[in-house]
Motif scaffolding. Structure first.
Motif, mmCIF file in Angstrom:
data_model
loop_
_atom_site.group_PDB
_atom_site.id
_atom_site.type_symbol
_atom_site.label_atom_id
_atom_site.label_comp_id
_atom_site.label_asym_id
_atom_site.label_seq_id
_atom_site.Cartn_x
_atom_site.Cartn_y
_atom_site.Cartn_z
ATOM 1 N N VAL A 30 0.964 -1.165 0.146
ATOM 2 C CA VAL A 30 -0.103 -0.116 -0.150
ATOM 3 C C VAL A 30 0.929 1.280 -0.033
ATOM 4 O O VAL A 30 1.753 1.325 0.890
ATOM 5 N N PRO A 31 0.888 2.078 -0.941
ATOM 6 C CA PRO A 31 1.686 3.342 -0.948
ATOM 7 C C PRO A 31 1.680 4.357 0.104
ATOM 8 O O PRO A 31 0.399 4.482 0.521
ATOM 9 N N GLY A 32 2.628 4.481 0.860
ATOM 10 C CA GLY A 32 2.555 5.335 1.987
ATOM 11 C C GLY A 32 1.837 4.763 3.317
ATOM 12 O O GLY A 32 2.150 5.547 4.242
ATOM 13 N N ALA A 33 1.605 3.517 3.341
ATOM 14 C CA ALA A 33 1.239 2.863 4.336
ATOM 15 C C ALA A 33 2.341 2.778 5.504
ATOM 16 O O ALA A 33 2.100 2.799 6.583
ATOM 17 N N ALA A 34 3.431 2.432 4.904
ATOM 18 C CA ALA A 34 4.504 2.241 6.010
ATOM 19 C C ALA A 34 5.175 3.619 6.476
ATOM 20 O O ALA A 34 6.146 3.644 7.334
ATOM 21 N N LEU A 35 4.822 4.674 5.936
ATOM 22 C CA LEU A 35 5.509 5.901 6.280
ATOM 23 C C LEU A 35 4.676 7.000 6.867
ATOM 24 O O LEU A 35 3.715 7.858 6.503
ATOM 25 N N ALA A 36 4.247 6.310 8.281
ATOM 26 C CA ALA A 36 3.261 7.001 9.172
ATOM 27 C C ALA A 36 3.899 8.326 9.838
ATOM 28 O O ALA A 36 5.193 8.500 10.244
ATOM 29 N N ALA A 37 2.925 9.436 9.993
ATOM 30 C CA ALA A 37 3.484 10.699 10.461
ATOM 31 C C ALA A 37 3.549 10.604 11.917
ATOM 32 O O ALA A 37 2.810 10.037 12.575
ATOM 33 N N VAL A 38 4.507 11.197 12.565
ATOM 34 C CA VAL A 38 4.382 11.540 13.926
ATOM 35 C C VAL A 38 4.172 12.899 14.330
ATOM 36 O O VAL A 38 4.516 13.794 13.328
ATOM 37 N N LYS B 235 0.328 30.897 23.906
ATOM 38 C CA LYS B 235 1.434 30.798 24.859
ATOM 39 C C LYS B 235 2.870 30.444 23.986
ATOM 40 O O LYS B 235 3.852 30.196 24.550
ATOM 41 N N GLY B 236 2.649 30.165 22.623
ATOM 42 C CA GLY B 236 3.779 29.772 21.809
ATOM 43 C C GLY B 236 4.119 28.468 21.514
ATOM 44 O O GLY B 236 5.008 28.016 20.806
ATOM 45 N N ASN B 237 3.114 27.443 22.210
ATOM 46 C CA ASN B 237 3.035 25.945 21.898
ATOM 47 C C ASN B 237 2.669 25.603 20.447
ATOM 48 O O ASN B 237 1.773 26.341 20.105
ATOM 49 N N PHE B 238 3.183 24.889 19.828
ATOM 50 C CA PHE B 238 2.749 24.164 18.468
ATOM 51 C C PHE B 238 3.149 22.735 18.274
ATOM 52 O O PHE B 238 3.812 22.204 19.125
ATOM 53 N N ALA B 239 2.419 22.172 17.533
ATOM 54 C CA ALA B 239 2.566 20.830 16.994
ATOM 55 C C ALA B 239 2.184 20.720 15.531
ATOM 56 O O ALA B 239 1.575 21.281 14.995
ATOM 57 N N ILE B 240 3.135 19.928 15.274
ATOM 58 C CA ILE B 240 3.326 19.847 13.451
ATOM 59 C C ILE B 240 3.471 18.215 13.297
ATOM 60 O O ILE B 240 4.400 17.658 13.793
ATOM 61 N N GLU B 241 2.688 17.730 12.289
ATOM 62 C CA GLU B 241 2.957 16.236 11.868
ATOM 63 C C GLU B 241 4.043 16.187 10.758
ATOM 64 O O GLU B 241 3.790 16.716 9.675
ATOM 65 N N LEU B 242 4.732 15.250 10.810
ATOM 66 C CA LEU B 242 6.010 15.040 10.016
ATOM 67 C C LEU B 242 6.197 13.648 9.969
ATOM 68 O O LEU B 242 6.152 12.855 10.920
ATOM 69 N N GLU B 243 6.745 13.389 8.694
ATOM 70 C CA GLU B 243 7.163 11.900 8.459
ATOM 71 C C GLU B 243 8.730 11.741 9.166
ATOM 72 O O GLU B 243 9.373 13.062 9.279
ATOM 73 N N ALA B 244 9.289 10.426 9.306
ATOM 74 C CA ALA B 244 10.433 10.415 9.795
ATOM 75 C C ALA B 244 11.458 10.977 8.908
ATOM 76 O O ALA B 244 11.499 10.896 7.681
ATOM 77 N N GLY B 245 12.479 11.742 9.462
ATOM 78 C CA GLY B 245 13.549 12.404 8.621
ATOM 79 C C GLY B 245 13.967 13.602 9.262
ATOM 80 O O GLY B 245 13.501 14.230 10.413
ATOM 81 N N LYS B 246 14.853 14.600 8.421
ATOM 82 C CA LYS B 246 15.560 15.636 8.937
ATOM 83 C C LYS B 246 14.873 16.966 8.530
ATOM 84 O O LYS B 246 14.570 16.865 7.043
ATOM 85 N N GLU C 134 17.103 23.124 13.391
ATOM 86 C CA GLU C 134 17.280 21.871 12.810
ATOM 87 C C GLU C 134 16.649 20.675 13.662
ATOM 88 O O GLU C 134 16.910 20.680 14.944
ATOM 89 N N VAL C 135 15.574 19.790 13.204
ATOM 90 C CA VAL C 135 15.142 18.779 13.949
ATOM 91 C C VAL C 135 15.117 17.612 13.344
ATOM 92 O O VAL C 135 15.017 17.758 12.042
ATOM 93 N N VAL C 136 15.182 16.374 14.079
ATOM 94 C CA VAL C 136 14.806 15.137 13.500
ATOM 95 C C VAL C 136 13.578 14.495 14.125
ATOM 96 O O VAL C 136 13.487 14.236 15.367
ATOM 97 N N ALA C 137 12.896 14.132 13.146
ATOM 98 C CA ALA C 137 11.675 13.258 13.525
ATOM 99 C C ALA C 137 11.987 11.940 13.189
ATOM 100 O O ALA C 137 12.324 11.242 12.091
ATOM 101 N N LYS C 138 11.686 11.136 14.618
ATOM 102 C CA LYS C 138 12.017 9.633 14.630
ATOM 103 C C LYS C 138 10.939 8.923 14.184
ATOM 104 O O LYS C 138 9.729 9.180 14.313
ATOM 105 N N PRO C 139 11.116 7.778 13.821
ATOM 106 C CA PRO C 139 9.716 6.689 13.483
ATOM 107 C C PRO C 139 8.797 6.580 14.452
ATOM 108 O O PRO C 139 7.638 6.531 14.344
ATOM 109 N N ASN C 140 9.404 6.655 15.757
ATOM 110 C CA ASN C 140 8.474 6.657 16.964
ATOM 111 C C ASN C 140 9.114 7.049 18.168
ATOM 112 O O ASN C 140 10.323 7.365 18.101
ATOM 113 N N PRO C 141 8.424 7.545 19.191
ATOM 114 C CA PRO C 141 7.094 7.443 19.481
ATOM 115 C C PRO C 141 6.158 8.431 18.575
ATOM 116 O O PRO C 141 6.727 9.244 18.122
#
Length: 278
Positions: free
Chosen positions: A52-60, A220-231, A248-255
């Motif tokens: 399934v295309p994209g099924a293995a690339l879950a966003a965190v 208050k300056g807090n934010f949340a953004i959904e990204l796939e694993a990567g830099k 610079e941030v790194v999104a890991k596959p989990n949690p």
């Protein structure tokens, strides 16, 4: 006299006795096979997910905070307080209110866009909505990938006539009450959006080809953004310009939820635009 031996008699008896299993199943009933093991089931499920295309690339969800927002001034409000602008108001400064509280800073949930920049972004399949209501747009600054379609939604009970400064592609066409207008910026760059019928409307569209996702902080300056694993590089945008320092941030596959310890500075460098300081 029976001359058969006991062995031959037992053999003949065994040949004449039907098998218990065969008697239950019958001649046309297929013999059931053993169910596949747990390993086989897991392997089949894994292969199905990979097909399934994209099924293995879950966003965190990446969560962080911004700092320096009080140094970003809203240009429209600062222009309005100038007596030469003839934008009169009945509000008077109160001596009991501190001067820093009276500063006309920007409103982060509308005006500060936090963009995640990767190697190359892609436009969303659905249009990005920009709501016109109460003499402003939501959001005020929006960063998108190249080729992203926008949709202006007029929620005021009167029309608006938006256009872009510099005549880069958005012609002044009237948007009636409760009506919408679609537009795709022609290419990378900054587009300043104004309204011929409401001078308080002043917005910015930034087309950055590396844009992967955007988010807006709370008060208050807090934010949340959904990204796939990567830099990625997080960058704040205010009044259509990058402000502060990139992070610079790194999104890991989990949690599924990950927190950034370092704050995204949006007001240390860059700060208020020259127009906002006038």
């Amino acid at each position: 006299m029976d001359t058969r031996s006991p062995r031959s008699s037992g053999a003949q008896h065994d040949e004449q006795r039907p098998l218990a299993g065969a008697a239950r199943l019958g001649p046309s009933t297929p013999i059931p096979r053993r169910a596949p093991g747990r390993f086989v089931r897991r392997l089949a499920l894994t292969l199905a997910i990979l097909t399934v295309p994209g099924a293995a690339l879950a966003a965190v969800t990446i969560k962080g905070r911004t700092t320096g927002m009080p140094k970003l001034l809203n240009p429209v409000w600062n222009e309005a307080k100038d007596p030469k602008a003839n934008r009169y108001t009945f509000r008077e400064p109160s001596p009991t209110v501190r001067a820093d509280v009276r500063t006309l800073v920007g409103y982060a949930p509308k005006e500060l866009c936090v963009a995640a920049l990767g190697e190359k972004g892609a436009p969303q399949k659905t249009p990005r909505s920009i709501v016109i209501a109460g003499g402003r747009t939501t959001p005020v600054t929006l960063v998108v990938a190249e080729g992203q379609q926008l949709q202006f939604e007029n929620r005021d009970p009167f029309p608006h006539k938006l256009y872009d400064v510099g005549n880069k592609g958005l012609q002044p066409v009237e948007i009636g009450a409760t009506k919408t207008r679609a537009w795709t910026p022609p290419g990378p760059g900054k587009y300043e959006i104004r309204d011929q019928l409401a001078p308080s409307i002043r917005s910015w569209i930034v087309v950055e080809p590396r844009t992967v996702a955007v988010a807006y902080p709370d008060s208050k300056g807090n934010f949340a953004i959904e990204l796939e694993a990567g830099k990625y590089t997080l960058q704040g945008y205010f009044n259509g310009e990058p402000v502060g320092k990139p992070l610079e941030v790194v999104a890991k596959p989990n949690p599924d939820e990950q927190f950034i310890k370092e704050a995204l500075v949006v007001g240390a460098s860059g700060g208020p635009s020259a127009e906002a300081q006038k």
